[in-house]
Design an enzyme around this catalytic site. Sequence first.
Site, PDB file in Angstrom:
ATOM      1  N   HIS A   1     -50.014  18.433   4.579  1.00 53.07           N
ATOM      2  CA  HIS A   1     -49.090  19.538   4.809  1.00 53.07           C
ATOM      3  C   HIS A   1     -47.658  19.048   4.701  1.00 53.07           C
ATOM      4  O   HIS A   1     -47.390  17.851   4.849  1.00 53.07           O
ATOM      5  CB  HIS A   1     -49.360  20.171   6.177  1.00 53.07           C
ATOM      6  CG  HIS A   1     -50.747  20.721   6.290  1.00 53.07           C
ATOM      7  ND1 HIS A   1     -51.116  21.927   5.754  1.00 53.07           N
ATOM      8  CD2 HIS A   1     -51.872  20.202   6.848  1.00 53.07           C
ATOM      9  CE1 HIS A   1     -52.399  22.141   5.984  1.00 53.07           C
ATOM     10  NE2 HIS A   1     -52.885  21.106   6.638  1.00 53.07           N
TER      11      HIS A   1
ATOM     12  N   LYS B   1     -53.671   3.702   2.455  1.00 50.41           N
ATOM     13  CA  LYS B   1     -53.321   3.208   1.115  1.00 50.41           C
ATOM     14  C   LYS B   1     -54.574   2.715   0.411  1.00 50.41           C
ATOM     15  O   LYS B   1     -55.595   2.446   1.039  1.00 50.41           O
ATOM     16  CB  LYS B   1     -52.314   2.068   1.221  1.00 50.41           C
ATOM     17  CG  LYS B   1     -50.983   2.524   1.796  1.00 50.41           C
ATOM     18  CD  LYS B   1     -49.981   1.408   1.828  1.00 50.41           C
ATOM     19  CE  LYS B   1     -48.682   1.970   2.393  1.00 50.41           C
ATOM     20  NZ  LYS B   1     -47.653   1.015   2.578  1.00 50.41           N
TER      21      LYS B   1
END
Length: 187
Positions: free
Chosen positions: A113, A164
Amino acid sequence: MTELEKLDTGLEYCFFDEEVVARKENALRLCKRFNAIDESDYEAQLTAIKELFGSTGKNVYLQPNFHCDYGKNIHVGEDFLTNYNVTILDIAPVHIGDFCMIGPNTLITTVGHPLTPAGRQAKLACGKPVTIGDNVWIGGNCTILPGVTIGSDVVVAAGAVVTKDVPDHCVVAGVPAKIIKWLKVAE
């Protein structure tokens, strides 16, 4: 362009849109049906999984309670296994290789978001795909965030938050997850 078309092309979209909500409601219905199947009826479970997921290998095992946002964006390989209470928020594609195991209470999410209050108030979201290689073991209570690629022959330690990409042949742990050990390549 409709909100659903924006979602499917990786653009920011409104998650309160009628078509987007209908897609989620269908996934809720299919997950509810899967979760209600008796654990001893593997054939019924497999039929429900194949209706829910975009593609699967021959042997797929999900423990209840399983939840997802769409289902059709989930693609798993051979001998895929989840433990209890796994959630895959598959607004964007999730590709999981062969011989992968996911521990209990794990979340794989492709949805994010906006950082701005105005964007969140407008009910905006954006999806980024997640890819997981072969022979991956994700421990319990892990979180895999949007846009992450996890290589093959990886162990994600319990409680890790993967923010990551993770290369092949390693163990990652912590918040955020970092490499703590390199694994020997099988000969």
